[in-house]
Design a protein around this motif. Structure first.
Motif, short mmCIF file in Angstrom:
data_model
loop_
_atom_site.label_atom_id
_atom_site.label_comp_id
_atom_site.label_asym_id
_atom_site.label_seq_id
_atom_site.Cartn_x
_atom_site.Cartn_y
_atom_site.Cartn_z
N MET A 79 -14.49 -0.21 35.92
CA MET A 79 -14.86 -0.37 34.51
C MET A 79 -15.06 1.01 33.88
SD MET A 79 -18.08 -2.47 32.90
CE MET A 79 -18.30 -2.61 31.14
N HIS A 80 -14.36 1.23 32.75
CA HIS A 80 -14.40 2.53 32.10
C HIS A 80 -15.69 2.70 31.30
CE1 HIS A 80 -10.38 3.67 33.19
NE2 HIS A 80 -9.93 2.49 32.77
N GLU A 81 -16.16 3.96 31.24
CA GLU A 81 -17.32 4.25 30.42
C GLU A 81 -16.92 4.18 28.95
OE1 GLU A 81 -19.76 7.67 31.68
OE2 GLU A 81 -18.19 7.94 33.19
N PRO A 82 -17.88 3.92 28.05
CA PRO A 82 -17.56 3.92 26.62
C PRO A 82 -17.01 5.27 26.19
CG PRO A 82 -19.75 3.03 27.03
CD PRO A 82 -19.28 3.58 28.32
N THR A 83 -16.13 5.28 25.17
CA THR A 83 -15.52 6.51 24.70
C THR A 83 -16.56 7.50 24.21
OG1 THR A 83 -13.59 5.24 24.01
CG2 THR A 83 -13.81 7.45 23.11
N THR A 84 -17.61 7.01 23.55
CA THR A 84 -18.65 7.92 23.04
C THR A 84 -19.33 8.67 24.19
OG1 THR A 84 -20.19 6.05 23.06
CG2 THR A 84 -19.12 6.60 20.97
N ASP A 85 -19.53 7.98 25.32
CA ASP A 85 -20.13 8.62 26.49
C ASP A 85 -19.23 9.73 27.02
OD1 ASP A 85 -22.57 7.63 26.85
OD2 ASP A 85 -22.10 6.32 28.55
N LEU A 86 -17.93 9.45 27.08
CA LEU A 86 -16.98 10.45 27.55
C LEU A 86 -16.95 11.64 26.61
CD1 LEU A 86 -13.99 8.18 28.64
CD2 LEU A 86 -15.64 9.34 30.11
N ASP A 87 -16.98 11.37 25.30
CA ASP A 87 -16.96 12.45 24.32
C ASP A 87 -18.20 13.32 24.44
OD1 ASP A 87 -14.55 11.62 23.39
OD2 ASP A 87 -15.34 10.53 21.66
N GLU A 88 -19.35 12.70 24.64
CA GLU A 88 -20.59 13.46 24.77
C GLU A 88 -20.57 14.32 26.04
OE1 GLU A 88 -23.82 10.76 24.67
OE2 GLU A 88 -23.54 10.21 22.55
N ARG A 89 -20.10 13.76 27.13
CA ARG A 89 -20.01 14.52 28.37
C ARG A 89 -19.03 15.67 28.23
NH1 ARG A 89 -18.74 10.66 33.25
NH2 ARG A 89 -18.63 12.69 34.27
N ALA A 90 -17.91 15.42 27.56
CA ALA A 90 -16.92 16.48 27.34
C ALA A 90 -17.49 17.59 26.47
CB ALA A 90 -15.67 15.90 26.69
N ALA A 91 -18.26 17.21 25.45
CA ALA A 91 -18.86 18.20 24.56
C ALA A 91 -19.87 19.07 25.31
CB ALA A 91 -19.52 17.52 23.37
N ARG A 92 -20.68 18.42 26.16
CA ARG A 92 -21.66 19.18 26.94
C ARG A 92 -20.96 20.11 27.92
NH1 ARG A 92 -24.44 14.17 27.19
NH2 ARG A 92 -23.71 13.82 29.31
N PHE A 93 -19.90 19.60 28.54
CA PHE A 93 -19.13 20.42 29.48
C PHE A 93 -18.52 21.62 28.77
CE2 PHE A 93 -14.97 21.50 31.28
CZ PHE A 93 -15.33 21.83 32.57
N ALA A 94 -17.94 21.38 27.59
CA ALA A 94 -17.32 22.47 26.83
C ALA A 94 -18.35 23.52 26.42
CB ALA A 94 -16.63 21.90 25.59
N THR A 95 -19.51 23.07 25.96
CA THR A 95 -20.56 24.00 25.53
C THR A 95 -21.02 24.87 26.70
OG1 THR A 95 -21.31 22.46 23.83
CG2 THR A 95 -22.84 24.18 24.49
N ARG A 96 -21.30 24.23 27.83
CA ARG A 96 -21.75 24.98 29.01
C ARG A 96 -20.68 25.97 29.46
NH1 ARG A 96 -23.71 19.90 30.83
NH2 ARG A 96 -21.89 19.70 32.19
N SER A 97 -19.43 25.55 29.43
CA SER A 97 -18.34 26.42 29.89
C SER A 97 -18.18 27.63 28.98
CB SER A 97 -17.03 25.63 29.94
OG SER A 97 -17.12 24.58 30.88
N LEU A 98 -18.29 27.42 27.66
CA LEU A 98 -18.15 28.53 26.72
C LEU A 98 -19.31 29.50 26.84
CD1 LEU A 98 -16.80 26.67 23.56
CD2 LEU A 98 -15.54 28.10 25.17
N VAL A 99 -20.52 28.97 27.02
CA VAL A 99 -21.69 29.85 27.20
C VAL A 99 -21.54 30.66 28.49
CG1 VAL A 99 -24.16 29.89 27.66
CG2 VAL A 99 -23.26 28.43 25.85
N LEU A 100 -21.10 30.00 29.57
CA LEU A 100 -20.90 30.71 30.83
C LEU A 100 -19.82 31.77 30.69
CD1 LEU A 100 -21.09 27.99 33.64
CD2 LEU A 100 -22.61 29.93 33.29
N ALA A 101 -18.74 31.45 29.98
CA ALA A 101 -17.66 32.42 29.78
C ALA A 101 -18.17 33.64 29.03
CB ALA A 101 -16.51 31.77 29.02
N PHE A 102 -18.95 33.42 27.98
CA PHE A 102 -19.52 34.53 27.21
C PHE A 102 -20.43 35.38 28.10
CE2 PHE A 102 -22.89 36.49 24.77
CZ PHE A 102 -22.21 37.07 23.71
N CYS A 103 -21.29 34.72 28.87
CA CYS A 103 -22.23 35.44 29.74
C CYS A 103 -21.49 36.23 30.83
CB CYS A 103 -23.21 34.47 30.38
SG CYS A 103 -24.38 33.74 29.20
N CYS A 104 -20.42 35.65 31.36
CA CYS A 104 -19.64 36.35 32.38
C CYS A 104 -19.01 37.61 31.80
CB CYS A 104 -18.53 35.44 32.92
SG CYS A 104 -19.13 34.15 34.01
#
Length: 215
Positions: free
Chosen positions: A1-26
């Motif tokens: 059973m697939h997760e709701p699209t909004t859940d996927l979007d929120e997880r993707a947004a959090r992943f993107a934010t963390r990745s960009l912050v880590l990239a900047f810090c690196c």
């Protein structure tokens, strides 16, 4: 059973934010260690021992940056058969990751030069920032960053390593334009030799780390 699209979007947004912050810090961490290392080695009259310590610090920063950079890259290029991976790729492209890391790099170099400009004594006026010094810092930091990216992918990016080698060769051929050692001291090691040795040593160390960690 697939997760709701909004859940996927929120997880993707959090992943993107963390990745960009880590990239900047690196990028910031690498640039600060590289640029501050160049400055400290100049203040130590081109000491080879200081250069070796600087190389070790930059290598440690490079290994940390490679480790932190590899995770978002591996997620971006993994099997996209599920919606979560596809959503992440839509929201975070490698080009955005690169831009974030380069912005962090520029901020790190700017900070080091700002501190130097504000704190140097009149006797060290030759250490003032100038266009040639920024070229030296750019080659050192971007060369190191290219080595990080080449080792961060699942498959080693030889094209990035070859491009870095080309830049170093061009930098070596034009070194007379980037000479900033106007100090009355006699240097054991010119700034151009330091920059080339630092990038080569970091790239070699990262390749050894990659080989060891994947064994």
């Amino acid at each position: 059973m697939h997760e709701p699209t909004t859940d996927l979007d929120e997880r993707a947004a959090r992943f993107a934010t963390r990745s960009l912050v880590l990239a900047f810090c690196c990028g910031f961490l690498l640039a600060t260690s590289v640029s501050a290392g160049v400055v400290s080695e100049r203040l130590r009259a081109g000491s080879v021992r200081t250069a070796l310590v600087v190389d070790l610090v930059v290598l440690v920063a490079g290994i940390l940056a490679t480790t932190l950079t590899s995770r978002p890259l591996n997620v971006l290029f993994e099997d996209v058969s599920n919606d979560d991976s596809a959503s992440r790729i839509v929201r975070l492209r490698p080009s955005i990751l690169v831009v974030s890391q380069i912005v962090g790099t520029a901020c790190g170099v700017t900070l080091v030069h700002f501190v130097l400009e504000r704190s140097h004594a009149s006797a060290l006026s030759w250490m003032c920032e100038c266009p040639p010094q920024f070229v030296n810092d750019a080659v050192a930091t971007l060369g190191t960053l290219a080595a990080v990216w080449s080792c961060a992918f699942r498959r080693l990016r030889m094209d990035l390593l070859i491009a870095t080698l080309g830049v170093l060769l061009l930098y070596g051929f034009t070194r007379q334009h980037w000479h900033v050692d106007r100090s009355p001291f006699r240097f054991e090691m010119t700034i151009q030799e330091l920059v080339v040795a630092q990038v080569v040593a970091t790239a070699t160390g990262l390749l050894a780390f990659r080989r060891f960690s994947s064994a």
